[in-house]
Design a protein around this motif. Structure first.
Motif, PDB file in Angstrom:
ATOM      1  N   UNK A   1     -11.099 -48.895 -21.748  1.00  0.00           N
ATOM      2  CA  UNK A   1     -10.517 -49.364 -23.012  1.00  0.00           C
ATOM      3  C   UNK A   1      -9.411 -48.472 -23.542  1.00  0.00           C
ATOM      4  N   UNK A   2      -9.529 -47.173 -23.343  1.00  0.00           N
ATOM      5  CA  UNK A   2      -8.524 -46.239 -23.829  1.00  0.00           C
ATOM      6  C   UNK A   2      -8.427 -45.042 -22.895  1.00  0.00           C
ATOM      7  N   UNK A   3      -7.372 -44.283 -23.044  1.00  0.00           N
ATOM      8  CA  UNK A   3      -7.162 -43.138 -22.149  1.00  0.00           C
ATOM      9  C   UNK A   3      -8.383 -42.226 -22.187  1.00  0.00           C
ATOM     10  N   UNK A   4      -9.033 -42.002 -21.030  1.00  0.00           N
ATOM     11  CA  UNK A   4     -10.235 -41.169 -21.012  1.00  0.00           C
ATOM     12  C   UNK A   4      -9.918 -39.702 -21.293  1.00  0.00           C
ATOM     13  N   UNK A   5     -10.695 -39.111 -22.190  1.00  0.00           N
ATOM     14  CA  UNK A   5     -10.479 -37.710 -22.538  1.00  0.00           C
ATOM     15  C   UNK A   5     -11.346 -36.777 -21.705  1.00  0.00           C
ATOM     16  N   UNK A   6     -12.448 -37.306 -21.179  1.00  0.00           N
ATOM     17  CA  UNK A   6     -13.370 -36.502 -20.379  1.00  0.00           C
ATOM     18  C   UNK A   6     -13.603 -37.201 -19.037  1.00  0.00           C
ATOM     19  N   UNK A   7     -13.180 -36.524 -17.965  1.00  0.00           N
ATOM     20  CA  UNK A   7     -13.277 -37.107 -16.626  1.00  0.00           C
ATOM     21  C   UNK A   7     -14.028 -36.166 -15.693  1.00  0.00           C
ATOM     22  N   UNK A   8     -14.939 -36.719 -14.926  1.00  0.00           N
ATOM     23  CA  UNK A   8     -15.660 -35.931 -13.924  1.00  0.00           C
ATOM     24  C   UNK A   8     -15.300 -36.452 -12.543  1.00  0.00           C
ATOM     25  N   UNK A   9     -14.909 -35.553 -11.663  1.00  0.00           N
ATOM     26  CA  UNK A   9     -14.529 -35.912 -10.293  1.00  0.00           C
ATOM     27  C   UNK A   9     -15.654 -35.507  -9.351  1.00  0.00           C
ATOM     28  N   UNK A  10     -15.973 -36.372  -8.395  1.00  0.00           N
ATOM     29  CA  UNK A  10     -17.094 -36.108  -7.502  1.00  0.00           C
ATOM     30  C   UNK A  10     -16.687 -35.587  -6.130  1.00  0.00           C
ATOM     31  N   UNK A  11     -15.392 -35.375  -5.912  1.00  0.00           N
ATOM     32  CA  UNK A  11     -14.962 -34.781  -4.646  1.00  0.00           C
ATOM     33  C   UNK A  11     -13.666 -34.006  -4.848  1.00  0.00           C
ATOM     34  N   UNK A  12     -13.333 -33.116  -3.917  1.00  0.00           N
ATOM     35  CA  UNK A  12     -12.157 -32.258  -4.073  1.00  0.00           C
ATOM     36  C   UNK A  12     -10.827 -32.993  -4.131  1.00  0.00           C
ATOM     37  N   UNK A  13     -10.662 -34.061  -3.347  1.00  0.00           N
ATOM     38  CA  UNK A  13      -9.365 -34.730  -3.356  1.00  0.00           C
ATOM     39  C   UNK A  13      -9.085 -35.403  -4.691  1.00  0.00           C
ATOM     40  N   UNK A  14     -10.125 -35.932  -5.327  1.00  0.00           N
ATOM     41  CA  UNK A  14      -9.940 -36.538  -6.652  1.00  0.00           C
ATOM     42  C   UNK A  14      -9.552 -35.470  -7.665  1.00  0.00           C
ATOM     43  N   UNK A  15     -10.188 -34.307  -7.560  1.00  0.00           N
ATOM     44  CA  UNK A  15      -9.862 -33.211  -8.480  1.00  0.00           C
ATOM     45  C   UNK A  15      -8.440 -32.717  -8.227  1.00  0.00           C
ATOM     46  N   UNK A  16      -8.098 -32.526  -6.946  1.00  0.00           N
ATOM     47  CA  UNK A  16      -6.747 -32.070  -6.627  1.00  0.00           C
ATOM     48  C   UNK A  16      -5.709 -33.050  -7.168  1.00  0.00           C
ATOM     49  N   UNK A  17      -5.988 -34.339  -7.030  1.00  0.00           N
ATOM     50  CA  UNK A  17      -5.062 -35.351  -7.533  1.00  0.00           C
ATOM     51  C   UNK A  17      -4.889 -35.240  -9.043  1.00  0.00           C
ATOM     52  N   UNK A  18      -5.994 -35.040  -9.758  1.00  0.00           N
ATOM     53  CA  UNK A  18      -5.915 -34.889 -11.210  1.00  0.00           C
ATOM     54  C   UNK A  18      -5.060 -33.688 -11.589  1.00  0.00           C
ATOM     55  N   UNK A  19      -5.205 -32.605 -10.846  1.00  0.00           N
ATOM     56  CA  UNK A  19      -4.397 -31.408 -11.127  1.00  0.00           C
ATOM     57  C   UNK A  19      -2.919 -31.710 -10.873  1.00  0.00           C
ATOM     58  N   UNK A  20      -2.622 -32.436  -9.811  1.00  0.00           N
ATOM     59  CA  UNK A  20      -1.235 -32.692  -9.434  1.00  0.00           C
ATOM     60  C   UNK A  20      -0.535 -33.688 -10.345  1.00  0.00           C
ATOM     61  N   UNK A  21      -1.285 -34.570 -10.982  1.00  0.00           N
ATOM     62  CA  UNK A  21      -0.640 -35.565 -11.849  1.00  0.00           C
ATOM     63  C   UNK A  21      -0.647 -35.126 -13.312  1.00  0.00           C
ATOM     64  N   UNK A  22      -1.079 -33.892 -13.552  1.00  0.00           N
ATOM     65  CA  UNK A  22      -1.054 -33.357 -14.909  1.00  0.00           C
ATOM     66  C   UNK A  22      -2.261 -33.710 -15.746  1.00  0.00           C
ATOM     67  N   UNK A  23      -3.359 -34.092 -15.100  1.00  0.00           N
ATOM     68  CA  UNK A  23      -4.548 -34.492 -15.846  1.00  0.00           C
ATOM     69  C   UNK A  23      -5.679 -33.485 -15.801  1.00  0.00           C
ATOM     70  N   UNK A  24      -5.375 -32.240 -15.401  1.00  0.00           N
ATOM     71  CA  UNK A  24      -6.458 -31.261 -15.266  1.00  0.00           C
ATOM     72  C   UNK A  24      -7.175 -30.972 -16.582  1.00  0.00           C
ATOM     73  N   UNK A  25      -6.468 -31.083 -17.716  1.00  0.00           N
ATOM     74  CA  UNK A  25      -7.112 -30.801 -19.001  1.00  0.00           C
ATOM     75  C   UNK A  25      -8.161 -31.842 -19.361  1.00  0.00           C
ATOM     76  N   UNK A  26      -8.100 -33.003 -18.712  1.00  0.00           N
ATOM     77  CA  UNK A  26      -9.084 -34.054 -18.970  1.00  0.00           C
ATOM     78  C   UNK A  26     -10.355 -33.860 -18.147  1.00  0.00           C
ATOM     79  N   UNK A  27     -10.267 -33.066 -17.093  1.00  0.00           N
ATOM     80  CA  UNK A  27     -11.391 -32.904 -16.172  1.00  0.00           C
ATOM     81  C   UNK A  27     -12.438 -31.949 -16.742  1.00  0.00           C
ATOM     82  N   UNK A  28     -13.678 -32.433 -16.820  1.00  0.00           N
ATOM     83  CA  UNK A  28     -14.774 -31.603 -17.337  1.00  0.00           C
ATOM     84  C   UNK A  28     -15.802 -31.278 -16.264  1.00  0.00           C
ATOM     85  N   UNK A  29     -15.776 -31.988 -15.137  1.00  0.00           N
ATOM     86  CA  UNK A  29     -16.735 -31.733 -14.072  1.00  0.00           C
ATOM     87  C   UNK A  29     -16.088 -31.870 -12.710  1.00  0.00           C
TER      88      UNK A  29
END
Length: 401
Positions: free
Chosen positions: A79-107
């Motif tokens: 519904x809206x831009x997620x403020x808290x995101x948990x990634x379950x594998x390294x490539x998803x986390x790496x992608x979040x870091x590369x697209x500027x979304x690391x501050x949203x990642x909590x797990x």
């Protein structure tokens, strides 16, 4: 640790993976890397509507709500831009870091802890293989990004706990990585960052391809340990091809992550071996010690995160390193783009969105290849093998300390 023990350890890990159909790394028809990666149907901007696909690819502002069908066939609405995101594998986390979304990642999972600042996030990995549902729930995420390596049972358990989960299919090609990056940007509200990451990746892929176009392809093999190798039809093989190599596994119809015997390795006679810090011990052991690659000192060492995680930086750094190893003179003359240069050169035209395709799923199957190797394939299985190979390598690495 003896070679027999190492083989049994990795074999055990692979058996665990076989029990998880949606696991992910580089299956024959499907997905991932040691950490994860592969080919799935319908995962990417193809699953988005025309406007959403255009936004994801060009960096236009993301708009919410957005609904996308994931690999389980579930329509996931955000519904809206997620403020808290948990990634379950390294490539998803790496992608979040590369697209500027690391501050949203909590797990994050344990193999993503190499990312800058990731150690301040909650580690949601289970004591053994996979993730802890309880730990994931404890991060109170607005969105969970689950790789193809995540089992359907895990995804369902998280949904039963009231969480919004998007289950990706695998990535067996660089284009798959591009599409997954764009999709991740759309789901998380980072369309511009995703477009920039893709522009950087595309520029380096193009440079590597052009730099090695006139050079003779090197015959390459990437062993994982325990007799397992990265076959054709995988994200890893796609990077080897881009860097001016050819995966010798293709000569024997060895796809996904098959286990082969010593005789087959010697018959394949690779000119180059690709290793990581966790598999470098193989060059001193048979059968690899007797291959032309080792005898001629043609081994290329690549950071395992770049080699095994299907994500933008992995492609950039992996392809560069491989090209430098296979064709050092050509690579030295190549003008690999920095991210800033790639972003500055981004095209502003909006591409035509591809027609939406249904997501399909098949049960992983076991078959025997022409080389007599045992191979497990199916959507999402490839990546799991890669992840497990990395896991096994990490455990085996104790012998190198």
């Amino acid at each position: 640790m003896t070679r027999r023990t190492r083989t049994l350890l990795i074999a055990t890990l692979l058996v665990v993976a076989a029990a998880v159909p949606a696991v992910g790394a580089a299956g024959t028809a499907a997905q991932t890397a040691p950490d994860d990666g592969y080919a799935g149907v319908g995962e990417s901007t193809a699953a988005l509507g025309a406007d959403d696909a255009a936004s994801a690819q060009t960096g236009a502002a993301c708009e919410f709500p957005v609904t996308v069908t994931d690999a389980t066939g579930t329509d996931v609405t955000i519904d809206e831009r997620p403020e808290r995101i948990t990634t379950l594998n390294p490539s998803a986390a790496q992608t979040m870091w590369e697209i500027g979304g690391e501050s949203q990642v909590v797990g994050v999972s344990q193999f993503a802890l190499y990312l800058d600042g990731a150690d301040s996030r909650t580690n949601v990995s289970a004591a053994g293989f996979g993730v802890s549902v309880e730990k994931v729930v404890g991060t109170n995420p607005d969105l969970v990004l689950a790789p193809n390596a995540s089992s359907p049972d895990t995804v369902q358990s998280l949904r039963d706990a009231g969480l919004t989960v998007f289950h990706f299919s695998g990535s067996t090609t660089i284009e798959d990585v591009r599409e997954k990056t764009a999709l991740t940007g759309r789901l998380t509200g980072n369309c511009e960052g995703a477009a920039e990451a893709n522009a950087w990746m595309d520029a380096n892929v193009e440079t590597a391809t052009e730099a090695t176009a006139d050079a003779e392809d090197k015959r390459v093999l990437y062993p994982l340990g325990g007799g397992y190798i990265a076959g054709s039809g995988t994200f890893i093989s796609a990077m080897i091809d881009t860097a001016g190599g050819t995966n010798v596994a293709a000569e024997r119809d060895l796809t996904g992550y098959p286990q082969i015997n010593d005789e087959v390795v010697l018959e394949l006679a690779p000119e180059y071996l690709v290793v990581t810090g966790y598999s470098s011990y193989l060059v001193g052991e048979e059968p690899y010690a007797s291959t032309p690659a080792v005898q001629n000192n043609n081994t290329v060492r690549v950071n395992r995160n770049w080699m095994n995680q299907p994500a933008p930086r992995s492609v950039v750094m992996g392809v560069r390193t491989l090209a430098e190893g296979f064709h050092p003179e050509a690579a030295a003359e190549a003008d690999f783009a920095t991210r800033a240069d790639a972003v500055a050169a981004m095209e502003t035209e909006t591409p035509t969105a591809t027609e939406s395709q249904p997501i399909t799923d098949t049960t992983p199957e076991t078959r025997t290849t022409s080389a007599g190797a045992t191979e497990i394939s199916g959507p999402g299985f490839g990546v799991a093998l890669a992840v497990l190979a990395v896991l096994g390598s990490a455990l085996l690495a104790r012998r190198e300390r």
